[in-house]
Enzyme design. Structure first.
Site, PDB file in Angstrom:
ATOM      1  N   GLU A   1      48.210 148.122   0.060  1.00 24.31           N
ATOM      2  CA  GLU A   1      47.463 146.928  -0.713  1.00 24.31           C
ATOM      3  C   GLU A   1      47.884 147.471  -2.095  1.00 24.31           C
ATOM      4  O   GLU A   1      48.446 147.140  -3.208  1.00 24.31           O
ATOM      5  CB  GLU A   1      46.393 146.967  -0.772  1.00 24.31           C
ATOM      6  CG  GLU A   1      45.393 145.291  -1.043  1.00 24.31           C
ATOM      7  CD  GLU A   1      46.619 144.804  -1.062  1.00 24.31           C
ATOM      8  OE1 GLU A   1      47.186 144.289   0.076  1.00 24.31           O
ATOM      9  OE2 GLU A   1      45.934 143.533  -1.446  1.00 24.31           O
ATOM     10  N   ASP A   2      47.336 148.562  -2.775  1.00 25.94           N
ATOM     11  CA  ASP A   2      47.237 148.982  -3.698  1.00 25.94           C
ATOM     12  C   ASP A   2      49.111 149.692  -4.631  1.00 25.94           C
ATOM     13  O   ASP A   2      48.355 150.123  -6.016  1.00 25.94           O
ATOM     14  CB  ASP A   2      45.753 149.796  -4.129  1.00 25.94           C
ATOM     15  CG  ASP A   2      44.830 148.369  -3.984  1.00 25.94           C
ATOM     16  OD1 ASP A   2      45.245 147.528  -4.323  1.00 25.94           O
ATOM     17  OD2 ASP A   2      43.345 149.226  -3.912  1.00 25.94           O
TER      18      ASP A   2
END
Ligand code: MN
Length: 747
Positions: free
Chosen positions: A108-109
């Protein structure tokens, strides 16, 4: 909440709380960030066969991927996945779960991809990380939308692997532990979500420790005052009882030992949140030791559990109704234990949980106690399917989910079990409203908005008209019908509502509405008198006379007049010292004059107006009526021909023009009295009662007087909708052969 693209690798996840190394609650305090070898050591302590090399690679990979990202606290972002992994080592989870925890925010990051993780760590770990990623995105997207959808998808994501949910819970726990770094609004939202979704979920998975810590942290955030009070009181009581607690532990241990049973006995302080919910639910305080402490007896095997129970029951008197055997009948989440309560030393109630060490593990760690991979048992998920009730429940849930297309159906099957102490209902727009069990439409309306609650006049449940007092069921769609004409809720609602929010709002609204009514009533009375006496009324003039009336505001004066505490003529005299009261008498009120637009509308007795009906006979819509103001009692409504009005002829200022304002759809009843002369024969009264009931009359009171050997005079107080309704009932009664005469009584 901002959606983040993968390009923004330098910003930590907006939904993530900052890391704090000072852990709170049950967290083990650590100085500085945990090191690589600390983590590996923790895993090795319960799993000697751990793949250290793989864990090290995951550690390094995640650390590099998060790079220089920081959390709101200023700590390196990587400290977060590391702490999440550490929480999962407390639950003694397998290598794949620990590695996936380290990697859980990378897709996600950071620049990391599923393909890359698959390549380096294999598809088992890749799938876990992707599951977490999906879950996080769904959370963000659905946060503003329906919560039901949110939870549904959250659970669906688990369908692949229950370990995704375990990592998610650990992730949430760490975010809750470090919530203090978040902005105030986010804190509340995250805490509410935790209490609504994650804590109950942990509970249903049998993970009591996890559930308790989540609840504790959320409670502290959402209601710091209540949390502070309960915690302080808990500490005071625990300190006061410290000797008693060790005495009970000692007596229990020695008793069991003397009977040849080796057992671990310890007292356990109950959690502020559970005490608080009990206090809220039952509105009781906590005083007794059993309110704050429970004792646990951990023995070797199942047979010992029952032997220990026998010893306890023969040593101390048993409190009836408190015995539960969850060993022979385990809870759905796999919880097993014997519960009993006895009167122990110091005449104190002592709550006991008796269980084996294995049961104790499952009680604390729930589904996580089963997950640890063992050689030769296949994959953890396979193992769970065979071994665990909790998993059986989850897969049942998931089975229902994959077949049901709409959230209502989902709720029916799942939330019912998941949140058995709550009901979940919808607004017509699909917003989910969670309420405690047994809540009704009034609670629902106030949960939507205070204004909706206060102006509610009716409702439809699943499209059908229903009373506002209807108890709500899971999945009900509730449409609250409101009316601007209702400025305040009926005070009787306070007793009907079960949520604190609704009750407090009703109390507030009725209190100020009643005062408003008296103020308005007082003003009408004053204006009336001034109009009749042809003198000018002005607020300014009255303001100058406040001292003479010993009141501090115009409103106070008007309320006092409305209450009948001071007379309108006193107000006139205070403003115009040479005012002389005109002696007029009044009889029969306004005859057949035109409808007076300034007349006070009478809706009924439940509208918050200080209204009641003539003591002998009452009045119903359709009757021509007049109001009489009495000290402290508001308006009493009399039919215009009531002989009792004679008593007020000397006090014209107490007379008030009133008019009915009740429409045909109103279901309120009004009091009326009828007198029947009926034949003395068996069953006569039953016949009369039947006629009244068949025509929807409500009998409030009956009194009978024998007039002659053949006839009885029966007086009946009825509740009817209006004059038409009353006339219909009277007509039907006259048809009966047992009835000789029927008449309405007015005073
Ligand atoms: Mn995270």
């Amino acid at each position: 909440m901002v959606e983040r693209g993968r390009g923004q690798t330098q910003t930590p996840a907006a939904g993530e709380a900052a890391t704090a190394v000072t852990a709170v609650g049950k967290a083990k305090p650590r100085q500085g960030m945990m090191r690589q070898y600390d983590l590996v050591e923790r895993v090795r302590s319960y799993n000697p066969d751990t793949d250290e090399d793989m864990l090290n690679r995951a550690y390094v990979y995640a650390m590099k991927a998060h790079g220089s990202q920081t959390r709101a606290s200023g700590d390196p972002y990587f400290s977060h996945p590391l702490e999440v992994a550490a929480i999962l080592t407390d639950l003694k989870l397998d290598d794949a779960t620990i590695a996936a925890a380290l990697l859980h925010d990378t897709i996600e990051d950071t620049e990391a991809t599923r393909a890359e993780i698959d390549q380096i760590f294999g598809s088992e770990i890749g799938a876990l990380v992707e599951g977490l990623t999906k879950l996080m995105r769904l959370e963000l997207v659905s946060r503003e939308a329906k919560q039901a959808e949110n939870l549904r998808k959250l659970l669906l994501a688990v369908a692949d692997d229950v370990r995704v949910l375990l990592i998610k819970l650990a992730d949430r726990l760490h975010n809750m532990r470090t919530l203090d770094f978040m902005r105030q609004e986010s804190r509340r939202r995250i805490a509410e979500e935790t209490l609504d979704i994650y804590a109950p979920l942990a509970g249903r998975m049998g993970m009591q420790e996890m559930r308790e810590e989540l609840e504790e942290l959320a409670f502290r955030t959402l209601d710091p005052d209540a949390h502070g009070v309960v915690t302080q009181r808990l500490t005071t009581l625990a300190d006061r009882n410290i000797n008693l607690i060790s005495e009970i532990e000692a007596q229990l241990s020695s008793n069991l030992r003397n009977n040849g049973l080796s057992a671990r006995v310890f007292g356990r302080r109950k959690k502020p949140f559970s005490i608080w919910t009990k206090m809220e639910r039952k509105s009781i305080g906590f005083e007794q030791l059993s309110d704050i402490f429970g004792f646990r007896v951990v023995v070797g095997d199942v047979a010992d559990c029952y032997r220990a129970l026998g010893i306890v029951h023969t040593t101390w008197p048993v409190v009836p109704g408190r015995f539960k055997d969850y060993i022979s009948t385990p809870k759905q989440n796999d919880y097993r234990s014997i519960h009993t309560t006895v009167i122990g030393p110091g005449k104190q109630r002592v709550e006991l949980q008796i269980r084996t060490a294995a049961m104790d593990q499952i009680a604390e760690r729930g589904i996580a106690a089963h997950v640890f991979y063992k050689e030769g048992v296949g994959s953890p998920t396979e193992f769970l399917k065979r071994e665990s009730n909790a998993f059986a429940w989850l897969s049942h849930t998931i089975g229902v989910l994959s077949q049901s297309a709409n959230p209502e159906e989902f709720l029916e099957h799942t939330k019912l079990e998941l949140f058995h102490d709550q009901v979940f209902c919808f607004t017509p727009k699909g917003k989910l409203i969670a309420l405690p069990r047994h809540a009704n439409v009034i609670d629902f309306a106030y949960a939507v908005h205070t204004d909706v609650g206060s102006s509610a006049v009716g409702c439809k449940i699943n499209g059908k008209f229903a009373p506002l007092s209807s108890e709500l069921q899971n999945g009900d769609e509730v449409e609250v019908l409101t009316s601007n004409a209702q400025s305040a809720p009926p005070s009787a609602w306070e007793a009907l509502a079960i949520t604190g929010k609704a009750r407090a709002a009703i109390r507030r609204a009725t209190r100020s509405a009643v005062r408003d009514q008296y103020v308005g009533l007082g003003r009408r009375i004053v204006e009336r008198l001034f109009g009749r006496a042809k003198i000018d009324y002005a607020d300014d003039k009255l303001r100058g006379a406040l001292a003479r009336l010993a009141r501090s505001s115009i409103e106070d004066v008007m309320a006092a007049v409305g209450h009948g505490e001071i007379k309108a003529s006193d107000v006139a005299r205070a403003m115009y010292p040479d005012y002389r009261e005109e002696r007029v008498t009044r009889r029969g009120g306004r005859k057949d004059g035109p409808r007076n637009p300034s007349a006070i509308p009478i809706h009924g007795i439940n509208s918050g107006l200080p209204v009641k009906f003539a003591p002998n006979g009452g009045a119903v819509p359709g009757d021509r009526i007049v109001g009489i103001v009495s000290a402290g009692e508001g308006i009493t409504i009399y039919p215009i021909h009531s002989p009792e009005l004679k008593d007020f002829e000397e006090e014209p200022e107490r007379w008030l023009d009133v008019r009915w304002d009740v429409d045909e759809t109103n279901s309120q009843r009004f009091p009326a009295r009828i007198r029947i002369e009926n034949v003395n024969e068996p069953g006569a009264l039953a016949q009369i009662a039947t006629v009244i009931a068949e025509h929807d009359g409500n009998i409030d009171n009956v009194s009978m007087q024998r007039r002659s050997p053949d006839f009885t005079e029966t007086t009946i107080d009825l509740g009817v909708y209006d004059l038409k309704h009353l006339s219909a009932i009277i007509a039907q009664l006259r048809v009966k052969s047992v009835v000789a005469r029927v008449e309405r009584v007015n005073g």
